[in-house]
Design an enzyme around this catalytic site. Structure first.
Site, PDB file in Angstrom:
ATOM      1  N   ASN A 390       0.887  -1.159  -0.032  1.00 41.00           N
ATOM      2  CA  ASN A 390      -0.049   0.122   0.019  1.00 41.00           C
ATOM      3  C   ASN A 390       1.001   1.400  -0.152  1.00 41.00           C
ATOM      4  O   ASN A 390       1.124   1.913  -1.067  1.00 41.00           O
ATOM      5  CB  ASN A 390      -0.915  -0.121   1.138  1.00 41.00           C
ATOM      6  CG  ASN A 390      -2.041   0.839   1.172  1.00 41.00           C
ATOM      7  OD1 ASN A 390      -1.986   2.143   0.545  1.00 41.00           O
ATOM      8  ND2 ASN A 390      -3.163   0.578   1.323  1.00 41.00           N
ATOM      9  N   ASP A 391       1.238   1.519   1.205  1.00 45.63           N
ATOM     10  CA  ASP A 391       2.202   2.916   1.118  1.00 45.63           C
ATOM     11  C   ASP A 391       3.296   2.895   0.475  1.00 45.63           C
ATOM     12  O   ASP A 391       3.810   4.011  -0.078  1.00 45.63           O
ATOM     13  CB  ASP A 391       2.450   3.175   2.888  1.00 45.63           C
ATOM     14  CG  ASP A 391       1.407   3.349   3.600  1.00 45.63           C
ATOM     15  OD1 ASP A 391       0.285   3.795   3.075  1.00 45.63           O
ATOM     16  OD2 ASP A 391       1.486   2.999   4.859  1.00 45.63           O
ATOM     17  N   VAL A 392       3.960   1.855   0.109  1.00 45.02           N
ATOM     18  CA  VAL A 392       5.160   1.739  -0.761  1.00 45.02           C
ATOM     19  C   VAL A 392       4.839   1.940  -2.205  1.00 45.02           C
ATOM     20  O   VAL A 392       5.958   2.096  -3.023  1.00 45.02           O
ATOM     21  CB  VAL A 392       6.037   0.268  -0.468  1.00 45.02           C
ATOM     22  CG1 VAL A 392       6.473   0.360   1.099  1.00 45.02           C
ATOM     23  CG2 VAL A 392       5.297  -0.807  -0.829  1.00 45.02           C
TER      24      VAL A 392
END
Length: 464
Positions: A390-392
C-alpha cells in the site's frame, strides 16, 4: 591452552565473522556466510570454555542441551511469515544475557573484596542500560508483531519528557555503579529504569515501522554484548558485538532512508506512526473512480503481456501467498512472459522480509529486483501486480508535500501500462491515508485474499 593460542583462534573466529557478514550481502552467498558465522561462534565458545575458569561443566552442558532442543524446535516449526517475531526474540535474548552476565561479573568481582577497575565498572553500567532497553524493547516489538498487543503507536502526553527522565535516571545510577561497584542495588535499579525506557520507546512506534525497530534493536544487542566483552575482558565478545552493533546501525540508517525517516526520531521513539490525515479524503479520491476486476479479466490482460512486475507487500505474508505467486510466475514464464519482482526495502515487517518469503518459495534470486534498480524501467512494464502493498506504492509520496509519507521513496508502479492491485478492501496502509493509485486510469482493483487471488488468476490462465 596458552594465551597466544587463544588469541590466535579468537582472531580466526573474528575473520570468519567478517567473511560471514560479507557473505550475507548477497542471496547466492548467504548460506555460506551463515555457516561461516556459525563456525566462528563454535570456535569462540569452545575456546572460551577452555580458557575461562569453569566451576562446573554440568550446568553448561545442561544449558547447551536445552538451548539446542529449543533451537531445533523453532527451526522446524517456525513459519517464514513469523520470522520477524523470531528475530525480535533473538535480539531480546541477546540483551537480556548481557544484563545477567554483566551483573553476575559485578557481584563476583566485588564479592571477593576486590575493587573492579573503572573500565569494568563503566562497561558493566553500559551493558546493563543497553541490555535492559534491548530486552524489553524486543519483547514489545515481538508482542506487536504477534498481535498480542495493539500494533498502532501508543503514547501519552509528556511521554518524551518521561523518556528523558528515565534515561537521565539510568545514566545517573550507572555513574553510581561506576563509582561504587559494590552497590549492587544501584545496578539493578539502573536496569529497571532502562527496562521501562525500552518499553516506552517501543510502544510509541507502530507495527508497520518494525523493520527499522528490529534493525535498531539488533544493533543495541550487539553494543550490549560488546560492553559485556569489556566487563569479561574477552576480545572475541568485543569484536563480535562491535560487528553486530555497527552493521545494525548501518542497516537502520538504510531503513530510515527508505522510509524518509530521521534516525534521531527512531532513537528517541514516538516519531514513527500514523499522522493526522490532511488533504482529500478517501471518498473524494475513490468515489466513482475505482474499477474492480476479476481473475478472468486479469488473465486476459496477462495473456498479451510481455513483461510483468510483481510488487509484494505485507499482505502477501499475511495471506502466505508466496507459493501461489511462484506458481503464477512459472505459468507466465512458460507462456513466454518475462516476470520480475520489485522489492521495496521496507516491505514487510523486517529488512529483507519479502526476499526471505520468496526464497522459501524457491523464486530465483535473479528475479528479485531492488527498488532503485527497477524503478527506471517501470514505464516499459506491461503489467504490475501489487500484492498486499500500500504505502510503498502510494504516489502521494511524490506529489503531496503535506502527506505523512512525503519524500518516501516508492516503487513507481503508476508508470506501468496497467496496474493490478490485489487487496481485500480499500482500507488504507499504516500511514492512514488514501492511495490515489487505486483510482488511477490505468489501475484495476482485485478485491480478494492474496493467495486465493493468485490461485484464481492461475486457473483462469490455464483455461484461456
Amino acid at each position: 591452552m596458552t594465551l597466544s593460542i587463544i588469541n590466535l583462534i579468537y582472531l580466526l573466529a573474528s575473520v570468519l565473522f567478517i567473511l560471514g557478514i560479507k557473505g550475507l550481502t548477497h542471496p547466492r552467498t548467504a548460506v555460506r556466510g551463515n555457516i561461516m558465522s556459525a563456525l566462528a561462534m563454535l570456535l569462540a565458545v569452545v575456546v572460551t570454555l577452555f580458557d575461562a575458569q569453569i566451576l562446573s561443566f554440568e550446568y553448561i552442558l545442561a544449558g547447551i542441551v536445552v538451548g539446542a532442543a529449543i533451537g531445533v524446535l523453532l527451526a522446524v516449526r517456525i513459519e517464514m511469515t513469523a520470522m520477524p517475531q523470531l528475530v525480535a526474540v533473538f535480539n531480546g535474548l541477546g540483551g537480556g544475557a548481557s544484563v545477567l552476565v554483566a551483573g553476575a561479573a559485578l557481584v563476583q568481582a566485588t564479592g571477593a573484596g576486590a575493587s573492579p577497575s573503572l573500565q569494568m565498572s563503566i562497561a558493566t553500567a553500559l551493558s546493563g542500560i543497553i541490555g535492559g532497553v534491548t530486552f524489553w524493547g524486543s519483547l514489545v516489538a515481538f508482542s506487536k508483531l504477534q498481535r498480542l498487543m495493539l500494533e498502532n503507536a501508543c503514547s501519552f502526553p509528556g511521554q518524551r519528557v518521561v523518556n528523558v527522565l528515565l534515561l537521565a535516571t539510568a545514566i545517573g545510577l550507572g555513574a553510581v555503579v561506576a563509582v561504587s561497584p559494590e552497590n549492587h542495588m544501584a545496578y539493578w535499579a539502573m536496569v529497571g529504569a532502562a527496562s521501562i525506557l525500552g518499553v516506552l520507546l517501543t510502544v510509541a512506534i507502530g507495527g508497520a515501522d518494525m523493520p527499522v525497530v528490529i534493525a535498531l534493536l539488533n544493533s543495541y544487542s550487539g553494543l550490549a554484548a560488546s560492553a559485556t566483552g569489556f566487563v569479561l575482558q574477552n576480545n572475541m565478545l568485543i569484536i563480535s558485538g562491535s560487528l553486530v552493533g555497527a552493521s545494525g546501525i548501518i542497516l537502520t540508517k538504510i531503513m530510515c532512508k527508505a522510509m524518509n525517516r530521521s534516525l534521531a526520531n527512531v532513537l528517541f521513539g514516538g516519531a514513527l506512526g500514523p499522522v493526522e490525515q490532511q488533504g482529500e479524503t478517501q471518498d473524494d479520491i475513490y468515489a466513482g473512480n475505482v474499477k474492480a476486476t476479476s481473475g478472468d479479466e486479469i488473465a486476459m490482460i496477462l495473456d498479451s503481456a510481455q513483461r510483468v512486475a510483481i510488487v509484494p507487500g505485507y499482505g502477501m505474508a499475511v495471506a502466505q501467498a508466496q507459493h501461489a505467486v511462484r506458481d503464477l510466475m512459472n505459468l507466465l514464464e512458460a507462456r513466454g512472459t518475462d516476470v520480475e519482482f520489485a522489492i521495496h526495502p521496507v516491505a514487510g515487517r523486517m529488512p529483507g522480509h519479502m526476499n526471505v518469503l520468496l526464497a522459501e518459495a524457491e523464486v530465483p534470486y535473479d528475479k528479485l529486483r531492488e527498488m532503485d534498480a527497477i524503478n527506471p524501467e517501470m514505464s516499459q512494464i506491461d503489467v504490475a501486480i501489487v500484492l498486499g502493498a500500500n504505502d510503498v506504492v502510494n504516489p502521494l509520496a511524490k506529489t503531496d508535500p503535506a502527506s505523512p509519507i512525503a519524500g518516501m521513496p516508492i516503487i513507481n508502479v503508476d508508470e506501468c501500462r496497467t496496474v493490478v492491485v490485489i487487496k481485500r478492501s480499500l482500507s488504507p496502509g499504516f500511514a492512514k491515508i488514501p492511495n490515489p493509485l487505486f483510482a488511477a486510469d490505468n489501475a484495476l482493483m482485485y478485491f480478494e485474499d492474496g493467495k486465493k487471488a493468485a490461485q484464481n488468476i492461475c486457473e483462469a490462465l490455464k483455461e484461456a
